[in-house]
Motif scaffolding. Structure first.
Motif, PDB file in Angstrom:
ATOM      1  N   THR A 159      36.941  41.829  47.044  1.00  0.00           N
ATOM      2  CA  THR A 159      36.259  41.334  47.883  1.00  0.00           C
ATOM      3  C   THR A 159      35.675  39.860  47.692  1.00  0.00           C
ATOM      4  O   THR A 159      35.991  38.949  48.420  1.00  0.00           O
ATOM      5  N   GLU A 160      35.168  39.670  46.537  1.00  0.00           N
ATOM      6  CA  GLU A 160      34.873  38.347  45.994  1.00  0.00           C
ATOM      7  C   GLU A 160      35.872  37.215  45.998  1.00  0.00           C
ATOM      8  O   GLU A 160      35.892  36.146  46.362  1.00  0.00           O
ATOM      9  N   ALA A 161      37.065  37.782  45.372  1.00  0.00           N
ATOM     10  CA  ALA A 161      38.045  36.881  45.028  1.00  0.00           C
ATOM     11  C   ALA A 161      38.691  36.378  46.482  1.00  0.00           C
ATOM     12  O   ALA A 161      39.034  35.410  46.912  1.00  0.00           O
ATOM     13  N   VAL A 162      38.860  37.372  47.440  1.00  0.00           N
ATOM     14  CA  VAL A 162      39.492  36.970  48.742  1.00  0.00           C
ATOM     15  C   VAL A 162      38.522  36.497  49.479  1.00  0.00           C
ATOM     16  O   VAL A 162      38.844  35.420  50.170  1.00  0.00           O
ATOM     17  N   THR A 163      37.207  36.320  49.409  1.00  0.00           N
ATOM     18  CA  THR A 163      36.369  36.028  50.426  1.00  0.00           C
ATOM     19  C   THR A 163      36.026  34.289  49.786  1.00  0.00           C
ATOM     20  O   THR A 163      35.961  33.387  50.626  1.00  0.00           O
ATOM     21  N   VAL A 164      36.200  34.080  48.741  1.00  0.00           N
ATOM     22  CA  VAL A 164      35.792  32.843  48.025  1.00  0.00           C
ATOM     23  C   VAL A 164      37.104  31.986  48.248  1.00  0.00           C
ATOM     24  O   VAL A 164      37.240  30.809  48.503  1.00  0.00           O
ATOM     25  N   LEU A 165      38.310  32.685  47.423  1.00  0.00           N
ATOM     26  CA  LEU A 165      39.713  31.822  47.298  1.00  0.00           C
ATOM     27  C   LEU A 165      39.447  30.255  46.614  1.00  0.00           C
ATOM     28  O   LEU A 165      40.239  29.604  47.457  1.00  0.00           O
ATOM     29  N   THR A 166      38.628  30.223  45.831  1.00  0.00           N
ATOM     30  CA  THR A 166      38.443  28.786  45.302  1.00  0.00           C
ATOM     31  C   THR A 166      39.566  28.259  44.864  1.00  0.00           C
ATOM     32  O   THR A 166      39.827  27.051  44.721  1.00  0.00           O
ATOM     33  N   ALA A 193      42.544  46.310  41.399  1.00  0.00           N
ATOM     34  CA  ALA A 193      42.144  46.874  42.628  1.00  0.00           C
ATOM     35  C   ALA A 193      43.556  47.938  42.788  1.00  0.00           C
ATOM     36  O   ALA A 193      43.269  49.037  43.254  1.00  0.00           O
ATOM     37  N   ALA A 194      44.700  47.549  42.675  1.00  0.00           N
ATOM     38  CA  ALA A 194      45.729  48.502  42.893  1.00  0.00           C
ATOM     39  C   ALA A 194      45.860  49.606  41.910  1.00  0.00           C
ATOM     40  O   ALA A 194      46.553  50.522  42.095  1.00  0.00           O
ATOM     41  N   ALA A 195      45.219  49.465  40.787  1.00  0.00           N
ATOM     42  CA  ALA A 195      45.075  50.809  39.592  1.00  0.00           C
ATOM     43  C   ALA A 195      44.280  51.698  40.459  1.00  0.00           C
ATOM     44  O   ALA A 195      44.318  53.015  39.889  1.00  0.00           O
ATOM     45  N   HIS A 196      43.340  51.383  41.409  1.00  0.00           N
ATOM     46  CA  HIS A 196      42.197  52.460  41.899  1.00  0.00           C
ATOM     47  C   HIS A 196      42.761  52.679  43.135  1.00  0.00           C
ATOM     48  O   HIS A 196      42.165  53.773  43.758  1.00  0.00           O
ATOM     49  N   PHE A 197      43.656  52.099  44.186  1.00  0.00           N
ATOM     50  CA  PHE A 197      44.008  52.309  45.295  1.00  0.00           C
ATOM     51  C   PHE A 197      45.272  52.447  45.604  1.00  0.00           C
ATOM     52  O   PHE A 197      46.169  51.313  45.293  1.00  0.00           O
ATOM     53  N   ASP A 198      45.902  53.365  46.154  1.00  0.00           N
ATOM     54  CA  ASP A 198      47.363  53.250  46.447  1.00  0.00           C
ATOM     55  C   ASP A 198      47.722  52.451  47.607  1.00  0.00           C
ATOM     56  O   ASP A 198      46.771  51.818  47.997  1.00  0.00           O
ATOM     57  N   ALA A 199      49.159  52.182  47.756  1.00  0.00           N
ATOM     58  CA  ALA A 199      49.604  51.015  48.611  1.00  0.00           C
ATOM     59  C   ALA A 199      48.972  50.988  49.994  1.00  0.00           C
ATOM     60  O   ALA A 199      48.397  49.985  50.426  1.00  0.00           O
ATOM     61  N   PRO A 200      48.860  52.178  50.696  1.00  0.00           N
ATOM     62  CA  PRO A 200      48.027  51.957  52.157  1.00  0.00           C
ATOM     63  C   PRO A 200      46.766  52.122  51.817  1.00  0.00           C
ATOM     64  O   PRO A 200      45.976  50.964  52.728  1.00  0.00           O
ATOM     65  N   ALA A 201      46.041  52.369  51.104  1.00  0.00           N
ATOM     66  CA  ALA A 201      44.484  52.073  50.993  1.00  0.00           C
ATOM     67  C   ALA A 201      44.195  50.728  50.568  1.00  0.00           C
ATOM     68  O   ALA A 201      43.372  50.040  51.057  1.00  0.00           O
ATOM     69  N   LEU A 202      44.930  50.024  49.618  1.00  0.00           N
ATOM     70  CA  LEU A 202      44.836  48.638  49.212  1.00  0.00           C
ATOM     71  C   LEU A 202      45.042  47.962  50.391  1.00  0.00           C
ATOM     72  O   LEU A 202      44.430  46.986  50.622  1.00  0.00           O
ATOM     73  N   ALA A 203      46.094  47.983  51.346  1.00  0.00           N
ATOM     74  CA  ALA A 203      46.295  47.174  52.387  1.00  0.00           C
ATOM     75  C   ALA A 203      45.181  47.504  53.540  1.00  0.00           C
ATOM     76  O   ALA A 203      44.687  46.374  54.049  1.00  0.00           O
ATOM     77  N   HIS A 204      44.588  48.638  53.453  1.00  0.00           N
ATOM     78  CA  HIS A 204      43.457  48.736  54.414  1.00  0.00           C
ATOM     79  C   HIS A 204      42.266  48.059  53.759  1.00  0.00           C
ATOM     80  O   HIS A 204      41.508  47.439  54.580  1.00  0.00           O
ATOM     81  N   LEU A 205      41.933  47.883  52.437  1.00  0.00           N
ATOM     82  CA  LEU A 205      40.941  47.087  51.945  1.00  0.00           C
ATOM     83  C   LEU A 205      41.096  45.916  52.124  1.00  0.00           C
ATOM     84  O   LEU A 205      40.229  45.111  52.421  1.00  0.00           O
ATOM     85  N   LEU A 206      42.277  45.323  51.973  1.00  0.00           N
ATOM     86  CA  LEU A 206      42.537  44.013  52.149  1.00  0.00           C
ATOM     87  C   LEU A 206      42.017  43.596  53.845  1.00  0.00           C
ATOM     88  O   LEU A 206      41.783  42.496  54.010  1.00  0.00           O
ATOM     89  N   ALA A 207      42.600  44.392  54.655  1.00  0.00           N
ATOM     90  CA  ALA A 207      42.341  44.133  55.941  1.00  0.00           C
ATOM     91  C   ALA A 207      40.912  44.207  56.305  1.00  0.00           C
ATOM     92  O   ALA A 207      40.317  43.128  57.018  1.00  0.00           O
ATOM     93  N   LEU A 208      39.989  45.270  55.732  1.00  0.00           N
ATOM     94  CA  LEU A 208      38.595  45.216  55.900  1.00  0.00           C
ATOM     95  C   LEU A 208      37.949  43.903  55.295  1.00  0.00           C
ATOM     96  O   LEU A 208      37.069  43.493  55.774  1.00  0.00           O
ATOM     97  N   ILE A 209      38.441  43.518  54.118  1.00  0.00           N
ATOM     98  CA  ILE A 209      38.005  42.222  53.757  1.00  0.00           C
ATOM     99  C   ILE A 209      38.145  40.934  54.565  1.00  0.00           C
ATOM    100  O   ILE A 209      37.314  39.965  54.805  1.00  0.00           O
TER     101      ILE A 209
END
Length: 149
Positions: free
Chosen positions: A91-98, A110-126
Motif C-alpha cells: 500500500t505504501e509503495a503503490v501510494t507513494v511511488l517516489t 506481497a506475492a508470497a502472502h497472496f495468490d495471483a487473484p488476491a494480489l490483483a484484488h489488493l492492487l485494485a483496492l490500493i
C-alpha cells in the motif's frame, strides 16, 4: 481555502464504488481491507476518508490497538499479521511511488502472502482508495460530508 460544495457526479461515484466492491470481494478479509484503505488515506492526508475508514474499521473488527499503531506499523511486533504487513508495505509503495515503481522486494513479499487473484484484488483496492483520496483531497471534502448525489 473553503470547502467546495459541488457534488461528485453519480456516474463517477457508482463506477468507483463498483471497483471498490469488486476489489473488496476478491480479498474477503474486511480487517485487511480497512487497514489498507485507512493507511493509504493517512498517507494521502484525506480527512474524509480517514474518518470514514476509521468508522468502518471499528465496525469490521479492527482492534483499537491496530488503529492506534497503524501509522507506525513497521515498528510494531505482534500487532499486524504477516499478510497485513505485506499488504501495508505494498500500500505504501503503490501510494507513494517516489521512485516511479514498486520495489521488487515489496511486490515479492506481497506475492508470497497472496495468490495471483488476491494480489490483483489488493492492487485494485490500493488503486481505488488512492483515486477516492485524490478526489476528496482535491475537493477539500471535510469529514462526514456526503459528496455524491
Amino acid at each position: 481555502m473553503p470547502a467546495r460544495t459541488d457534488r461528485l457526479s453519480a456516474d463517477v461515484y457508482h463506477a468507483l464504488a463498483a471497483a471498490s466492491a469488486a476489489a473488496k470481494e476478491g480479498l474477503g478479509d474486511p480487517v485487511l481491507v480497512e487497514l489498507v484503505m485507512l493507511r493509504a488515506s493517512q498517507i494521502n492526508r484525506c480527512a474524509f476518508c480517514v474518518d470514514m475508514h476509521l468508522t468502518l474499521a471499528r465496525k469490521n473488527g479492527v482492534s483499537e490497538r491496530s488503529l492506534d499503531l497503524l501509522q507506525v506499523w513497521e515498528e510494531t511486533d505482534g500487532v499486524f499479521t504477516a499478510p497485513e504487513r505485506a499488504a501495508l508495505a505494498l500500500t505504501e509503495a503503490v501510494t507513494v511511488l517516489t521512485d516511479g515503481f514498486v520495489p521488487d522486494e515489496v511486490y515479492e513479499r506481497a506475492a508470497a502472502h497472496f495468490d495471483a487473484p488476491a494480489l490483483a484484488h489488493l492492487l485494485a483496492l490500493i488503486t481505488v482508495i488512492n483515486s477516492w483520496n485524490r478526489i476528496m483531497v482535491s475537493r477539500r471534502t471535510p469529514p462526514g460530508e456526503l459528496v455524491w448525489q
